[in-house]
Design a protein around this motif. Sequence first.
Motif, short mmCIF file in Angstrom:
data_model
loop_
_atom_site.label_atom_id
_atom_site.label_comp_id
_atom_site.label_asym_id
_atom_site.label_seq_id
_atom_site.Cartn_x
_atom_site.Cartn_y
_atom_site.Cartn_z
N MET A 43 -8.28 -17.01 -48.18
CA MET A 43 -9.05 -17.68 -49.22
C MET A 43 -9.04 -16.89 -50.52
O MET A 43 -9.05 -17.47 -51.61
N MET A 45 -6.58 -15.53 -51.59
CA MET A 45 -5.26 -15.82 -52.16
C MET A 45 -5.07 -17.33 -52.32
O MET A 45 -3.96 -17.84 -52.21
N GLU A 46 -6.18 -18.06 -52.56
CA GLU A 46 -6.16 -19.49 -52.88
C GLU A 46 -6.00 -20.44 -51.70
O GLU A 46 -5.82 -21.64 -51.90
N TYR A 47 -6.04 -19.95 -50.46
CA TYR A 47 -6.04 -20.85 -49.30
C TYR A 47 -7.37 -21.60 -49.29
O TYR A 47 -8.43 -21.04 -49.59
N ARG A 48 -7.31 -22.87 -48.95
CA ARG A 48 -8.51 -23.70 -48.86
C ARG A 48 -8.55 -24.33 -47.48
O ARG A 48 -7.51 -24.69 -46.93
N ARG A 65 -2.87 -24.85 -49.70
CA ARG A 65 -2.91 -23.98 -50.88
C ARG A 65 -2.08 -24.59 -52.00
O ARG A 65 -1.10 -25.28 -51.76
N LEU A 66 -2.51 -24.32 -53.20
CA LEU A 66 -1.78 -24.69 -54.39
C LEU A 66 -0.76 -23.60 -54.65
O LEU A 66 -1.09 -22.41 -54.60
N THR A 67 0.47 -23.99 -54.89
CA THR A 67 1.51 -23.01 -55.18
C THR A 67 2.53 -23.63 -56.12
O THR A 67 2.41 -24.78 -56.53
N ARG A 74 4.79 -27.44 -59.36
CA ARG A 74 3.45 -27.25 -58.78
C ARG A 74 3.31 -28.17 -57.58
O ARG A 74 3.59 -29.36 -57.68
#
Length: 150
Positions: A43, A45-48, A65-67, A74
Motif C-alpha cells: 500500500m 507503493m500504491e497498491y489498493r 495498482r495504478l502504473t 497509464r
Amino acid sequence: MTTVRLLPVTTEHECLRCFDVMHELRPHLAAPQAFVSQVMRQMAMEYRLLAAWQEDRVVGLVGYRLTENLLYGRFVYVDDLVVSEEGRRHGLGARLIAAVREEARQMRCRHLVLDTGLGMALAQRFYFRQGLLSRGMHFVEALNTEETGS
C-alpha cells in the motif's frame, strides 16, 4: 445473498479480516500477520485493496495498482481477484472488476490489465465475459536470492 458493500481496505485490522479470502487465492500465504505486513508495504507503493463485505465478513477482494509503461501508457493492473466459495455465482467478481474499471476511467487510465494462469479456464472465461481480452503471455523466472558464503 444479503447486501454486499464494497469498501477500500485501509487499516491493518481490516486487512487481517481479508486474510481468509485472500488465502483461497494465494494458499502460499501461511501467516496472517505476514500477509498484513506485506499488504501494508504494498500500500505504501500504491497498491489498493477493495473488499466486498457481507455484514461483518469479507466475501471478495480485488487488489490493484495504478502504473504506467510504454506498452499501455497509464493503466490499472489487477494483482489479485478472489471471491469466497460461498460468495461465488452472485455477480460479485463482476462487481469488483466494474468498480476497479470505473476507478481506472476516473484516473484517466487507458487499460485494465491482469494475468491469469494458463490452466485457469474458468477464470479465463469469466475475464472474457467481463470484456478482457487475451493479448499475450506472461513469462516468469524465479531468481535465487540466497546469499552465498565466501
